[in-house]
Scaffold this motif. Structure first.
Motif, mmCIF file in Angstrom:
data_model
loop_
_atom_site.group_PDB
_atom_site.id
_atom_site.type_symbol
_atom_site.label_atom_id
_atom_site.label_comp_id
_atom_site.label_asym_id
_atom_site.label_seq_id
_atom_site.Cartn_x
_atom_site.Cartn_y
_atom_site.Cartn_z
ATOM 1 N N LEU A 1 0.855 -1.189 0.000
ATOM 2 C CA LEU A 1 0.000 0.000 0.000
ATOM 3 C C LEU A 1 0.884 1.230 0.000
ATOM 4 N N LEU A 2 0.655 2.134 -0.958
ATOM 5 C CA LEU A 2 1.426 3.373 -1.063
ATOM 6 C C LEU A 2 0.490 4.547 -0.853
ATOM 7 N N ILE A 3 0.819 5.393 0.142
ATOM 8 C CA ILE A 3 -0.016 6.539 0.499
ATOM 9 C C ILE A 3 0.804 7.816 0.315
ATOM 10 N N LEU A 4 0.294 8.723 -0.503
ATOM 11 C CA LEU A 4 1.012 9.945 -0.846
ATOM 12 C C LEU A 4 0.120 11.152 -0.565
ATOM 13 N N ASP A 5 0.628 12.096 0.196
ATOM 14 C CA ASP A 5 -0.133 13.296 0.539
ATOM 15 C C ASP A 5 0.409 14.464 -0.276
ATOM 16 N N GLU A 6 -0.387 14.937 -1.239
ATOM 17 C CA GLU A 6 0.016 16.028 -2.148
ATOM 18 C C GLU A 6 1.383 15.747 -2.781
ATOM 19 N N PRO A 7 1.537 14.633 -3.505
ATOM 20 C CA PRO A 7 2.863 14.264 -4.023
ATOM 21 C C PRO A 7 3.388 15.177 -5.114
ATOM 22 N N PHE A 8 2.489 15.895 -5.814
ATOM 23 C CA PHE A 8 2.923 16.736 -6.922
ATOM 24 C C PHE A 8 3.122 18.193 -6.526
ATOM 25 N N SER A 9 2.867 18.519 -5.271
ATOM 26 C CA SER A 9 2.955 19.913 -4.834
ATOM 27 C C SER A 9 4.368 20.454 -5.022
ATOM 28 N N GLY A 10 4.479 21.567 -5.738
ATOM 29 C CA GLY A 10 5.763 22.230 -5.916
ATOM 30 C C GLY A 10 6.631 21.678 -7.024
ATOM 31 N N LEU A 11 6.182 20.636 -7.728
ATOM 32 C CA LEU A 11 6.987 20.055 -8.798
ATOM 33 C C LEU A 11 6.720 20.771 -10.119
ATOM 34 N N ASP A 12 7.765 20.882 -10.949
ATOM 35 C CA ASP A 12 7.576 21.448 -12.280
ATOM 36 C C ASP A 12 6.967 20.375 -13.190
ATOM 37 N N PRO A 13 6.475 20.756 -14.376
ATOM 38 C CA PRO A 13 5.784 19.795 -15.246
ATOM 39 C C PRO A 13 6.628 18.578 -15.626
ATOM 40 N N VAL A 14 7.925 18.767 -15.800
ATOM 41 C CA VAL A 14 8.786 17.631 -16.163
ATOM 42 C C VAL A 14 8.813 16.617 -15.029
ATOM 43 N N ASN A 15 8.998 17.078 -13.797
ATOM 44 C CA ASN A 15 9.033 16.168 -12.656
ATOM 45 C C ASN A 15 7.666 15.553 -12.367
ATOM 46 N N VAL A 16 6.591 16.295 -12.645
ATOM 47 C CA VAL A 16 5.251 15.721 -12.506
ATOM 48 C C VAL A 16 5.100 14.523 -13.441
ATOM 49 N N ARG A 17 5.575 14.663 -14.683
ATOM 50 C CA ARG A 17 5.488 13.552 -15.634
ATOM 51 C C ARG A 17 6.314 12.361 -15.159
ATOM 52 N N THR A 18 7.501 12.637 -14.616
ATOM 53 C CA THR A 18 8.362 11.548 -14.129
ATOM 54 C C THR A 18 7.686 10.787 -13.000
ATOM 55 N N LEU A 19 7.101 11.521 -12.031
ATOM 56 C CA LEU A 19 6.431 10.871 -10.909
ATOM 57 C C LEU A 19 5.166 10.148 -11.358
ATOM 58 N N THR A 20 4.444 10.736 -12.298
ATOM 59 C CA THR A 20 3.230 10.107 -12.809
ATOM 60 C C THR A 20 3.558 8.772 -13.473
ATOM 61 N N ARG A 21 4.617 8.757 -14.268
ATOM 62 C CA ARG A 21 5.021 7.510 -14.925
ATOM 63 C C ARG A 21 5.396 6.451 -13.890
ATOM 64 N N LEU B 1 4.331 6.224 -10.785
ATOM 65 C CA LEU B 1 3.123 5.781 -10.089
ATOM 66 C C LEU B 1 2.341 4.773 -10.918
ATOM 67 N N ARG B 2 2.238 5.021 -12.218
ATOM 68 C CA ARG B 2 1.530 4.068 -13.075
ATOM 69 C C ARG B 2 2.228 2.707 -13.064
ATOM 70 N N GLU B 3 3.551 2.715 -13.102
ATOM 71 C CA GLU B 3 4.298 1.457 -13.093
ATOM 72 C C GLU B 3 4.129 0.725 -11.771
ATOM 73 N N ILE B 4 4.168 1.479 -10.663
ATOM 74 C CA ILE B 4 3.989 0.868 -9.346
ATOM 75 C C ILE B 4 2.589 0.265 -9.225
ATOM 76 N N HIS B 5 1.595 0.991 -9.678
ATOM 77 C CA HIS B 5 0.217 0.481 -9.632
ATOM 78 C C HIS B 5 0.067 -0.760 -10.504
ATOM 79 N N ALA B 6 0.699 -0.760 -11.673
ATOM 80 C CA ALA B 6 0.604 -1.905 -12.575
ATOM 81 C C ALA B 6 1.212 -3.166 -11.962
ATOM 82 N N SER B 7 2.122 -2.997 -11.004
ATOM 83 C CA SER B 7 2.732 -4.146 -10.342
ATOM 84 C C SER B 7 1.817 -4.770 -9.290
ATOM 85 N N GLY B 8 0.673 -4.143 -8.998
ATOM 86 C CA GLY B 8 -0.282 -4.676 -8.044
ATOM 87 C C GLY B 8 -0.422 -3.873 -6.766
ATOM 88 N N THR B 9 0.359 -2.815 -6.615
ATOM 89 C CA THR B 9 0.304 -1.996 -5.406
ATOM 90 C C THR B 9 -0.972 -1.153 -5.378
#
Length: 318
Positions: free
Chosen positions: A157-177, A179-187
């Motif tokens: 279980l992964l719990i994130l509180d405002e994970p994108f706050s303060g990130l620029d668009p490039v870093n938002v894309r990196t974190l989004t990618r 997160l999708r991979e982590i979720h795809a693994s079953g988390t």
């Protein structure tokens, strides 16, 4: 990754949390199925972070019951990854030392902690920072290091509180990618945000809070089916003719209002029961169009439909 035998990662029943006279969370019932990527949304002060802190056993409810991975967060701590809203690193520690330390706290062997630290820094596009002190990194880089610390032990279980706050668009894309991979693994992933467009792009389930109460809890696909946008977007082929086209469109049957959008685009609000396809055809007959489409419902539209007010950006709502 250890897998729970329960069908839900989080179960909350009748939870109430007060701070003095303020009811921060008001009789909350919530169940997060295993394998869900769920966004907890709402304006600042809606109760999102308070709920997450209760899930993590940082604070405790005044009333009600709360279960995480079949027990509580403290009992299941090595199976949970957590990125709090209040960021914090050991500023004088080197990045590699910090990540290895966190990995060992989460039960990883020293070699595994070292290898996973390096792998996650590469994955998050942070090459060459293992030997740097945390205080030498930019705010965005520090945030990605903390994200790596939250996920390197492969939590259930992964719990994130405002994970994108303060990130620029490039870093938002990196974190989004990531997160999708982590979720795809079953988390199971649960994250809070006041930025509804980010949740729309990422989540398969949405929980919407307003003034301490849950006002929506559905799969995103179900929300889009249930809340008809009743809105069309029309752009004239001839730039600069928006004013004349607006008058023609306002006269069409079934159109309640026509507003200016971005550039030459016009936004048509339809009356209840009116078929969008018919109005699109009439609009195309009224004048040559560059584009015409039905606007997808947004979560901000859903919020307005439910409570009658727009969400407020963080900067305007302390």
């Amino acid at each position: 990754m250890t897998t729970s035998t329960t069908t839900s990662s989080i179960r909350i029943r009748g939870v109430v949390k007060r701070f003095g006279p303020t009811v921060a969370v008001d009789h909350l019932d919530l169940e997060i199925p295993r394998g869900t990527l769920c966004g907890v949304l709402g304006p600042n002060g809606a109760g999102k972070s308070t709920t997450i802190r209760m899930i993590m056993s940082i604070i405790h409810p005044d009333e009600g019951e709360l279960e995480v991975l079949g027990a509580d967060a403290l009992s299941a701590k090595d199976r949970i990854g957590y990125l709090p809203e209040e960021r914090g690193l050991y500023r004088k520690m080197k990045v590699g030392e910090f990540l290895r330390y966190v990995g060992r706290l989460k039960g990883l062997a020293s070699r595994d902690a070292r290898d996973r630290s390096a792998a996650w820094l590469d994955r998050l596009e942070l090459p060459g920072v293992l030997g740097k002190r945390c205080e030498e990194l930019s705010k965005g880089m520090q945030q990605k290091v903390q994200f790596a610390a939250a996920v390197m032990h492969e939590p259930e279980l992964l719990i994130l509180d405002e994970p994108f706050s303060g990130l620029d668009p490039v870093n938002v894309r990196t974190l989004t990618r990531a997160l999708r991979e982590i979720h795809a693994s079953g988390t199971t992933v649960l994250f809070s945000t006041h930025l509804m467009n980010q949740a729309e792009a990422l989540c398969d389930r949405i929980v919407l809070f307003h003034r301490g109460r849950k006002i929506l809890d559905e799969p995103l696909a179900s929300i889009r089916n249930r809340f008809d946008p009743r809105t069309l977007l029309v752009e004239p082929a001839d730039a600069g003719t928006s004013d004349r086209l607006r008058e023609r469109l306002e006269a069409l049957e079934g159109v309640e209002a026509v507003e200016f959008g971005t550039g030459d685009e016009l936004v048509l609000r339809l009356a209840d029961g009116v078929a969008p396809a018919g109005v699109l055809g009439a609009a195309a007959a009224a004048a040559p169009l560059r584009s015409a489409s039905v606007r997808s419902v947004s979560l901000d539209d859903v919020f307005v439909d439910l409570v009658g007010e727009r969400t407020v950006p963080a900067e305007a709502n302390p």
